[in-house]
Design an enzyme around this catalytic site. Structure first.
Site, PDB file in Angstrom:
ATOM      1  N   ASP A  18       4.817 -12.072   6.419  1.00  0.00           N
ATOM      2  CA  ASP A  18       4.727 -10.953   5.494  1.00  0.00           C
ATOM      3  C   ASP A  18       3.795  -9.896   6.061  1.00  0.00           C
ATOM      4  O   ASP A  18       2.715 -10.210   6.572  1.00  0.00           O
ATOM      5  CB  ASP A  18       4.201 -11.438   4.134  1.00  0.00           C
ATOM      6  CG  ASP A  18       4.307 -10.372   3.067  1.00  0.00           C
ATOM      7  OD1 ASP A  18       5.366 -10.289   2.427  1.00  0.00           O
ATOM      8  OD2 ASP A  18       3.323  -9.626   2.877  1.00  0.00           O
ATOM      9  N   ASN A  66       3.574   2.212   3.059  1.00  0.00           N
ATOM     10  CA  ASN A  66       4.640   3.126   2.650  1.00  0.00           C
ATOM     11  C   ASN A  66       4.079   4.319   1.883  1.00  0.00           C
ATOM     12  O   ASN A  66       4.519   5.461   2.079  1.00  0.00           O
ATOM     13  CB  ASN A  66       5.662   2.381   1.782  1.00  0.00           C
ATOM     14  CG  ASN A  66       6.712   1.666   2.601  1.00  0.00           C
ATOM     15  OD1 ASN A  66       6.996   2.044   3.732  1.00  0.00           O
ATOM     16  ND2 ASN A  66       7.300   0.621   2.037  1.00  0.00           N
ATOM     17  N   HIS A  69       8.243   6.129   3.827  1.00  0.00           N
ATOM     18  CA  HIS A  69       9.200   5.019   3.973  1.00  0.00           C
ATOM     19  C   HIS A  69       9.883   5.024   5.334  1.00  0.00           C
ATOM     20  O   HIS A  69      10.268   3.965   5.837  1.00  0.00           O
ATOM     21  CB  HIS A  69      10.235   5.070   2.847  1.00  0.00           C
ATOM     22  CG  HIS A  69       9.678   4.663   1.521  1.00  0.00           C
ATOM     23  ND1 HIS A  69       9.599   3.354   1.119  1.00  0.00           N
ATOM     24  CD2 HIS A  69       9.142   5.405   0.513  1.00  0.00           C
ATOM     25  CE1 HIS A  69       9.067   3.291  -0.087  1.00  0.00           C
ATOM     26  NE2 HIS A  69       8.771   4.520  -0.481  1.00  0.00           N
ATOM     27  N   GLU A  83       9.404  -6.650   2.916  1.00  0.00           N
ATOM     28  CA  GLU A  83       8.618  -6.843   4.133  1.00  0.00           C
ATOM     29  C   GLU A  83       8.423  -8.321   4.457  1.00  0.00           C
ATOM     30  O   GLU A  83       7.558  -8.688   5.250  1.00  0.00           O
ATOM     31  CB  GLU A  83       7.248  -6.167   3.995  1.00  0.00           C
ATOM     32  CG  GLU A  83       6.301  -6.799   3.003  1.00  0.00           C
ATOM     33  CD  GLU A  83       6.483  -6.307   1.573  1.00  0.00           C
ATOM     34  OE1 GLU A  83       5.537  -6.442   0.790  1.00  0.00           O
ATOM     35  OE2 GLU A  83       7.574  -5.787   1.240  1.00  0.00           O
ATOM     36  N   ARG A 124       1.266 -16.736  18.483  1.00  0.00           N
ATOM     37  CA  ARG A 124       1.594 -15.730  19.492  1.00  0.00           C
ATOM     38  C   ARG A 124       2.281 -14.535  18.844  1.00  0.00           C
ATOM     39  O   ARG A 124       1.984 -13.371  19.176  1.00  0.00           O
ATOM     40  CB  ARG A 124       2.491 -16.333  20.570  1.00  0.00           C
ATOM     41  CG  ARG A 124       2.880 -15.339  21.657  1.00  0.00           C
ATOM     42  CD  ARG A 124       3.677 -16.004  22.779  1.00  0.00           C
ATOM     43  NE  ARG A 124       3.961 -15.052  23.836  1.00  0.00           N
ATOM     44  CZ  ARG A 124       5.049 -14.271  23.884  1.00  0.00           C
ATOM     45  NH1 ARG A 124       5.952 -14.339  22.914  1.00  0.00           N
ATOM     46  NH2 ARG A 124       5.232 -13.428  24.878  1.00  0.00           N
TER      47      ARG A 124
END
Length: 309
Positions: A164, A172, A177, A208, A228
């Site tokens: 996330d 945003n 956006h 997201e 990573r």
């Protein structure tokens, strides 16, 4: 009659994608249709192993199953993505059967294929998020139970990672956006750099929120790969003033690693990974938490771990 037979043979050669190999898989015959779809000339194929058209996207497990089946004297059917001479690809529905000699031993193999490239392209469009190119939630719901069953059958660990973007609504609101869409595409690009193998899957679950599903030999390997990906996102240094103290786009992650010796319900897999993701958010963001681990172990030290830079 001879003219009719010749015409039929010519029609088969021109329109049927077929090949024959010896018992070792070395090509001894290909049709014109095979050459046309693959881009190879006959002289480039005859005498070569059939893996000359093998595409790197195809998992080794598929070909292992294929060879086990035909070497046992049975026919094999399945869908295969092949490589063209110029580096492109095409999909075929293949039927491969062993050729039995007079002494009852296998002397070669014969394959007939149907071009299903257009069909597979349409299938991909139906399961792909159009903005990021990641697989969509619909495909995730199809793939998860299948890969869970495969992991139990083949006795390997399977990791489910939820990802996330931290404080993405603020991003945003601050940058717009259009810039937010660019960030989402960057996240998928980072995940694609980290999860490269044919058996790895990347999904956009919504907004997201993304996920990766990938097999690992050892459970601890899953954390290394996930960390990573988190670090690669941090290194991109995409400005995000609404995400202190880093002031750049960062990722929070939650993961569960499925032990093949245990049985899991599909809903529990999602629930446990989601709970780990929530814990990562609560514990400061820009981190990975793993279901079942008592404490977070930092394997990648540096600016991303310390918040410096």
């Amino acid at each position: 009659m001879r003219v009719i037979a010749t015409r039929k043979l010519h029609s088969v050669d021109s329109h049927v994608i077929l090949s024959a190999t010896d018992a070792r898989g070395i090509i001894v015959h290909v049709s014109h249709a095979f050459c046309a779809i693959s881009g190879f000339r006959r002289e480039e194929l005859i005498g070569k192993p059939h893996n000359i058209v093998r595409h790197p996207d195809m998992p080794a497990s598929l070909f292992a199953d294929l060879w086990r089946t035909i070497q046992s004297g049975r026919c094999w059917s399945g869908e295969i993505k092949n490589r063209t001479r110029d580096g492109g690809f095409y999909w075929v529905k293949a039927n491969i059967e062993p050729l039995i000699g007079s002494e009852g031993t296998i002397i070669g193999y014969f394959a007939v294929r149907q071009d299903i490239t257009a069909q597979k392209t349409m299938e991909k469009l139906s399961v792909t998020d159009p903005m990021t190119g990641a697989f969509n939630r619909r495909y995730f719901d199809m793939v998860l139970p299948r890969e869970m069953a495969r992991a139990r059958r083949e006795r390997h660990y399977l990791a489910f990672l939820m990802v996330d973007a931290d404080n993405f609504k603020r991003y945003n609101d601050t940058y717009g956006h259009h810039a937010g869409d660019d960030v989402l595409r960057s996240i998928v690009d980072v995940l694609q750099q980290s999860f490269l193998r044919p058996g790895d899957y990347i999904f956009r679950l919504g907004g997201e929120e993304f996920a990766a599903l990938f097999p690992v030999v050892r459970s601890e390997d899953a954390r290394l790969v996930a960390e990573r990906a988190r670090w690669l996102m941090y290194e991109r240094a995409i400005e995000h003033s609404g995400n202190p103290p880093h002031n750049r786009v960062t990722l929070s992650m939650g993961m569960i690693v499925l032990d093949p010796a245990q049985k899991y319900e599909q809903d529990d897999v999602y629930k446990y990974a989601d709970a780990a993701l929530y814990k990562a958010k609560e514990n400061g963001r820009n981190r990975l938490d793993v279901h079942g681990e008592g404490a977070d172990v930092e394997l990648w030290r540096g600016a991303a771990a310390s918040g410096e830079g």
